[in-house]
Design a protein around this motif. Structure first.
Motif, PDB file in Angstrom:
ATOM      1  N   VAL A 178     -24.907 -40.189   4.365  1.00 12.79           N
ATOM      2  CA  VAL A 178     -23.844 -40.313   3.355  1.00 12.79           C
ATOM      3  C   VAL A 178     -22.943 -39.076   3.365  1.00 12.79           C
ATOM      4  O   VAL A 178     -21.705 -39.195   3.321  1.00 12.79           O
ATOM      5  N   LEU A 179     -23.541 -37.885   3.448  1.00 16.23           N
ATOM      6  CA  LEU A 179     -22.740 -36.665   3.483  1.00 16.23           C
ATOM      7  C   LEU A 179     -21.887 -36.579   4.751  1.00 16.23           C
ATOM      8  O   LEU A 179     -20.744 -36.115   4.702  1.00 16.23           O
ATOM      9  N   ILE A 200     -35.447 -40.018   2.719  1.00 14.68           N
ATOM     10  CA  ILE A 200     -34.408 -39.793   1.711  1.00 14.68           C
ATOM     11  C   ILE A 200     -33.406 -38.760   2.221  1.00 14.68           C
ATOM     12  O   ILE A 200     -32.189 -38.945   2.082  1.00 14.68           O
ATOM     13  N   CYS A 201     -33.910 -37.688   2.826  1.00 11.66           N
ATOM     14  CA  CYS A 201     -33.011 -36.665   3.388  1.00 11.66           C
ATOM     15  C   CYS A 201     -32.129 -37.256   4.483  1.00 11.66           C
ATOM     16  O   CYS A 201     -30.958 -36.896   4.598  1.00 11.66           O
ATOM     17  N   SER A 202     -32.682 -38.154   5.275  1.00 11.13           N
ATOM     18  CA  SER A 202     -31.892 -38.782   6.339  1.00 11.13           C
ATOM     19  C   SER A 202     -30.783 -39.642   5.754  1.00 11.13           C
ATOM     20  O   SER A 202     -29.643 -39.598   6.237  1.00 11.13           O
ATOM     21  N   TYR A 203     -31.096 -40.411   4.722  1.00  7.63           N
ATOM     22  CA  TYR A 203     -30.059 -41.230   4.076  1.00  7.63           C
ATOM     23  C   TYR A 203     -28.988 -40.353   3.433  1.00  7.63           C
ATOM     24  O   TYR A 203     -27.790 -40.634   3.544  1.00  7.63           O
ATOM     25  N   VAL A 204     -29.405 -39.274   2.773  1.00 12.44           N
ATOM     26  CA  VAL A 204     -28.444 -38.353   2.163  1.00 12.44           C
ATOM     27  C   VAL A 204     -27.568 -37.720   3.250  1.00 12.44           C
ATOM     28  O   VAL A 204     -26.350 -37.594   3.082  1.00 12.44           O
ATOM     29  N   ALA A 205     -28.171 -37.342   4.380  1.00 12.91           N
ATOM     30  CA  ALA A 205     -27.407 -36.750   5.480  1.00 12.91           C
ATOM     31  C   ALA A 205     -26.368 -37.725   6.013  1.00 12.91           C
ATOM     32  O   ALA A 205     -25.232 -37.331   6.305  1.00 12.91           O
TER      33      ALA A 205
END
Length: 152
Positions: free
Chosen positions: A12-13, A5-10
C-alpha cells in the motif's frame, strides 16, 4: 502473521509512493500538479531529458523491487519459508536503484536552474549502504535457513 501484515502495508505504501511521484513528474512535465515548477526544456535539453529519464526509471525500479519483495514474502509465508531466497538479489538491486534515485533527487535543481552545481548529501551513501548491509544479512539468514532445512 506479522510479516504478512507488514507486506500488505509495504504494498500500500509503495502504491502511494508511486502515485505521489506520478503527480510530481506530471507537474514537472506540465507545470501543473504537485510540486509544479517551470522547467525550461529548450535549454540544455539533452542533459535535462537524460536526468529526467534516469530519475523516473530509478524510482520506478525502486518501487517495483519493493513491491516484488513484498509479494515474495507473501508467497513464501504460505509455503512456510521465512527468508525466501528470491529476495536476495532484489535487495542488492534495490540498493543500487535507490542510490541512483537519491543521486537524482539531490541534483533535481538541474531541471530548474542554469547555474547548477553537482549536489550530494550524506543520505546518498548512508541509506543505500544500510540497504546493502541488510541485503548481506538477509543473504546469510536465507542461506542458514536453507542449510537448516537440508539438515533436517
Amino acid at each position: 502473521m506479522g510479516i504478512r501484515i507488514c507486506s500488505y502495508v509495504a504494498i500500500v505504501l509503495c502504491a502511494a509512493w508511486a502515485v505521489f511521484y506520478a503527480l510530481v513528474y506530471y507537474g514537472f512535465l506540465t507545470g501543473k500538479g504537485v510540486m509544479s515548477r517551470d522547467v525550461d526544456w529548450t535549454q540544455r535539453t539533452v542533459l535535462k531529458i537524460s536526468f529526467f529519464v534516469l530519475d523516473v526509471f530509478s524510482i520506478a525500479i525502486t518501487i517495483g523491487l519493493c513491491v516484488k519483495a513484498a509479494f515474495n514474502f507473501l508467497k513464501s509465508t504460505r509455503d512456510g519459508v521465512v527468508f525466501p531466497k528470491s529476495n536476495v538479489k532484489l535487495f542488492f538491486w534495490l540498493a543500487l536503484a535507490y542510490f541512483v534515485h537519491r543521486l537524482c533527487w539531490a541534483n533535481e535543481p538541474i531541471l530548474f536552474r542554469e547555474d547548477f552545481n553537482f549536489g550530494y548529501t550524506h543520505s546518498n551513501i548512508v541509506i543505500p549502504f544500510c540497504i546493502l548491509f541488510f541485503a548481506f544479512m538477509y543473504k546469510i539468514a536465507a542461506d542458514a535457513v536453507e542449510e537448516n532445512n537440508l539438515t533436517v
